[in-house]
Design an enzyme around this catalytic site. Structure first.
Site, PDB file in Angstrom:
ATOM      1  N   TYR A 144       8.817 -17.664  22.317  1.00 48.55           N
ATOM      2  CA  TYR A 144       7.446 -17.230  22.078  1.00 48.55           C
ATOM      3  C   TYR A 144       6.651 -18.417  22.927  1.00 48.55           C
ATOM      4  O   TYR A 144       7.005 -19.616  22.924  1.00 48.55           O
ATOM      5  CB  TYR A 144       6.979 -17.518  20.530  1.00 48.55           C
ATOM      6  CG  TYR A 144       5.495 -17.408  20.299  1.00 48.55           C
ATOM      7  CD1 TYR A 144       4.777 -18.615  20.027  1.00 48.55           C
ATOM      8  CD2 TYR A 144       4.768 -16.412  20.413  1.00 48.55           C
ATOM      9  CE1 TYR A 144       3.453 -18.630  19.892  1.00 48.55           C
ATOM     10  CE2 TYR A 144       3.368 -16.189  20.282  1.00 48.55           C
ATOM     11  CZ  TYR A 144       2.591 -17.297  20.091  1.00 48.55           C
ATOM     12  OH  TYR A 144       1.440 -17.392  19.734  1.00 48.55           O
ATOM     13  N   ASP A 239       9.089 -24.242  28.937  1.00 48.08           N
ATOM     14  CA  ASP A 239       7.902 -24.356  28.026  1.00 48.08           C
ATOM     15  C   ASP A 239       8.352 -25.388  26.881  1.00 48.08           C
ATOM     16  O   ASP A 239       9.111 -25.032  25.969  1.00 48.08           O
ATOM     17  CB  ASP A 239       7.791 -22.784  27.342  1.00 48.08           C
ATOM     18  CG  ASP A 239       6.545 -22.945  26.246  1.00 48.08           C
ATOM     19  OD1 ASP A 239       6.311 -21.733  25.699  1.00 48.08           O
ATOM     20  OD2 ASP A 239       6.234 -23.970  26.064  1.00 48.08           O
ATOM     21  N   LYS A 267       0.648 -29.271  21.814  1.00 47.74           N
ATOM     22  CA  LYS A 267       0.857 -29.952  20.538  1.00 47.74           C
ATOM     23  C   LYS A 267       0.924 -31.404  20.804  1.00 47.74           C
ATOM     24  O   LYS A 267      -0.330 -32.073  20.752  1.00 47.74           O
ATOM     25  CB  LYS A 267       2.214 -29.587  20.176  1.00 47.74           C
ATOM     26  CG  LYS A 267       2.325 -27.968  19.866  1.00 47.74           C
ATOM     27  CD  LYS A 267       3.719 -27.476  19.089  1.00 47.74           C
ATOM     28  CE  LYS A 267       3.799 -26.083  19.215  1.00 47.74           C
ATOM     29  NZ  LYS A 267       3.068 -25.550  18.128  1.00 47.74           N
TER      30      LYS A 267
HETATM   31  P1  KE4 Z   1      -0.960 -22.773  21.308  1.00 45.69           P
HETATM   32  O1  KE4 Z   1      -1.660 -21.746  22.041  1.00 45.69           O
HETATM   33  O2  KE4 Z   1      -0.542 -22.153  19.758  1.00 45.69           O
HETATM   34  O3  KE4 Z   1      -1.032 -23.849  21.123  1.00 45.69           O
HETATM   35  O4  KE4 Z   1       0.632 -22.695  22.015  1.00 45.69           O
HETATM   36  C1  KE4 Z   1       1.455 -21.485  21.989  1.00 45.69           C
HETATM   37  C2  KE4 Z   1       2.920 -22.058  22.228  1.00 45.69           C
HETATM   38  C3  KE4 Z   1       3.517 -21.855  23.189  1.00 45.69           C
HETATM   39  N1  KE4 Z   1       4.910 -22.084  23.482  1.00 45.69           N
HETATM   40  C4  KE4 Z   1       5.506 -22.596  22.571  1.00 45.69           C
HETATM   41  C5  KE4 Z   1       6.908 -22.820  22.683  1.00 45.69           C
HETATM   42  C6  KE4 Z   1       4.965 -22.573  21.104  1.00 45.69           C
HETATM   43  O5  KE4 Z   1       5.878 -22.952  20.120  1.00 45.69           O
HETATM   44  C7  KE4 Z   1       3.562 -22.426  21.095  1.00 45.69           C
HETATM   45  C8  KE4 Z   1       3.013 -22.297  19.588  1.00 45.69           C
HETATM   46  N2  KE4 Z   1       3.735 -22.726  18.647  1.00 45.69           N
HETATM   47  C9  KE4 Z   1       3.298 -21.942  17.137  1.00 45.69           C
HETATM   48  C10 KE4 Z   1       4.458 -22.364  16.288  1.00 45.69           C
HETATM   49  N3  KE4 Z   1       5.559 -21.125  16.375  1.00 45.69           N
HETATM   50  C11 KE4 Z   1       2.121 -22.411  16.854  1.00 45.69           C
HETATM   51  C12 KE4 Z   1       1.965 -21.898  15.490  1.00 45.69           C
HETATM   52  C13 KE4 Z   1       0.830 -20.889  15.494  1.00 45.69           C
HETATM   53  O6  KE4 Z   1       0.817 -19.744  16.023  1.00 45.69           O
HETATM   54  O7  KE4 Z   1      -0.083 -20.938  14.315  1.00 45.69           O
END
Ligand code: KE4
Length: 429
Positions: A144, A239, A267
């Site tokens: 993801y 990533d 994060k």
């Molecule tokens: P954000 O757009 O949510 O800040 O980041 C996206 C993203 C990109 N790459 C990786 C490896 C990530 O884990 C994420 C976001 N992680 C999720 C948890 N699996 C955030 C939680 C959510 O979607 O509310």
């Protein structure tokens, strides 16, 4: 089962927010029940709407590596806010932030701050397409990388085929520009490159995956991907939005010694305030507007609050002994999970890289989505509900990693240990 106040708040929320939340995973859909509405958090603990205290392993999905409401981070945000929350103009702080990122990730000679991990991966992938002049991106099944259309793609019928939309609203023509392979399957990656290498702009991977549950790279996986990208003129993108600054100060690149062409961060880099970044060598990053033709922009990119929180967080993480302490805490949590599962006679494979950990209700190692998809989701759901009932707030999905922090002291771990017995008993069914 959440408390009565969370139940009431959730029903109110559902009238105003899709699914009652501002991000889907928070709704507890894959584990059932009502999410805990949070009133406050401090250190290793959340306080729910009814005042119940929980040991927290969601940690805002990774940013809270220092623990919640770290006094020095809070003070840095307050000080910045008193001078204005956003200017839409350059600041010295953004220079110092880029220096701190480069110190942790030396290949990131230049970086661009954004406001989320999604923006970081979108920026990096558009840059890869602009830099190579190619259109196809490759990702891992179960990986993801945020909400960009061409990343919400599931594998086509066969392996390494081109994607089909994994969300409504994603045009098939867009999904078709993304190919998916299984993590740790270098054979599939090689076959894909041999078939379509000239069209591939980039491979984007979570070098330490957290979004199918915690799956680490098998020996040779990351090195092999880099060699394929170099051979075929594609860019390797790590990533590290989730594993960055968590599996080591310099993330997976430091831990495994493989340097990608571009890195995406999020994060922790914002210390819990919305922030992300992408970056790499000057030769590539200089193509980003306004110095180059690849456009990307953001109103709040590099805003003073995110910069203040991010810089203070990274400074505190640079303290001697930080990662040794985090490793000891995470190893103790792992041992507790293994012991409690064994005690309960429950089949559970606990996987961990640094301070990212997942108990898979699966017999045997999980090396890709192939195995993750065979986990006992119902057992995880029963386990999760029992943890909530016993005061432990764990990520509400079998396919997520949990995030111990530097604030998870012996008391928090003891409370966790006490909850694991009932939780694994519930998982047994
Ligand atoms: P954000 O757009 O949510 O800040 O980041 C996206 C993203 C990109 N790459 C990786 C490896 C990530 O884990 C994420 C976001 N992680 C999720 C948890 N699996 C955030 C939680 C959510 O979607 O509310």
């Amino acid at each position: 089962m959440a408390d009565a106040i969370s139940e009431k708040l959730y029903s109110e929320a559902c009238a105003l927010l899709p699914g009652g939340v501002n991000s889907p995973v928070r709704a507890f859909k894959s584990v059932g029940g009502t999410p805990v509405f949070v009133k406050s958090a401090k250190g290793a603990y959340l306080v729910g709407a009814d005042g119940t205290e929980y040991v927290d392993y969601v940690g805002s999905w990774g940013p809270m590596i220092l623990g919640h409401a770290h006094p020095e981070v809070v003070a840095a945000i307050a000080e910045a806010a008193a001078n204005g929350t956003s200017y839409g103009a350059p600041t010295e702080g953004e220079i110092r932030m880029a220096e701190a990122i480069r110190d942790a990730y030396p290949h990131m000679e230049m970086s661009r701050m954004v406001s989320s991990g999604t923006e970081a991966t979108m920026g990096a992938l558009r840059l890869a397409r602009g830099y190579t002049g190619r259109n196809v991106v490759v990702k891992c099944i179960g990986g993801y990388h945020g909400g960009a259309d061409y990343l919400l793609v599931k594998a086509g019928s066969g392996l390494a085929t081109f994607g089909e939309p994994d969300s409504a609203g994603v045009p098939p023509t867009i999904a078709a520009t993304t190919a998916s392979i299984h993590m740790n399957d270098l054979e599939a990656a090689t076959a894909l490159f041999e078939a379509r290498g000239a069209e591939i702009a980039a491979v984007i991977v979570e070098p330490v995956a957290g979004n199918m549950g915690l799956v680490g790279p098998e020996p040779g996986w990351l090195e092999g991907l880099k060699a394929l990208c170099e051979k075929h003129g594609a860019l390797l993108i790590f990533d590290e939005v989730m594993c960055g600054f968590r599996v080591a100060y310099g993330g997976a690149t430091e831990r495994y010694g493989v340097v990608p062409h571009l890195t995406c961060l999020g994060k922790i880099v914002g210390g819990g305030v919305p922030a992300g970044a992408y970056g790499g060598p000057r030769e590539i990053m200089s193509r980003v507007a306004p110095s180059g033709p690849v456009y990307q922009a953001g109103t709040l990119s590099g805003n003073p609050l995110a910069v203040a929180a991010g810089r203070k967080t990274l400074a505190l993480l640079r303290a001697p002994g930080t990662y040794e302490k985090l490793e000891a805490i995470s190893a103790e949590l792992e041992a507790m999970l293994v012991a409690a599962a064994k005690e309960a006679g429950v089949i559970c494979t606990v996987q961990r890289v640094g301070a990212m950990i997942t108990p898979f209700f699966h017999d045997g190692p999980v090396k890709s989505w192939r195995e993750a998809d065979r986990c006992d989701r119902a057992a995880f759901g029963r386990w999760h509900a029992a943890l909530i009932a016993h005061g432990v707030h764990w990520p509400p999905s079998q396919f997520e990693a949990a995030f111990p922090s530097l604030a998870h002291d012996s008391e928090a771990l003891a409370k966790t240990r006490a909850a694991l017995g009932p939780a694994f008993a519930a998982a047994r069914g």
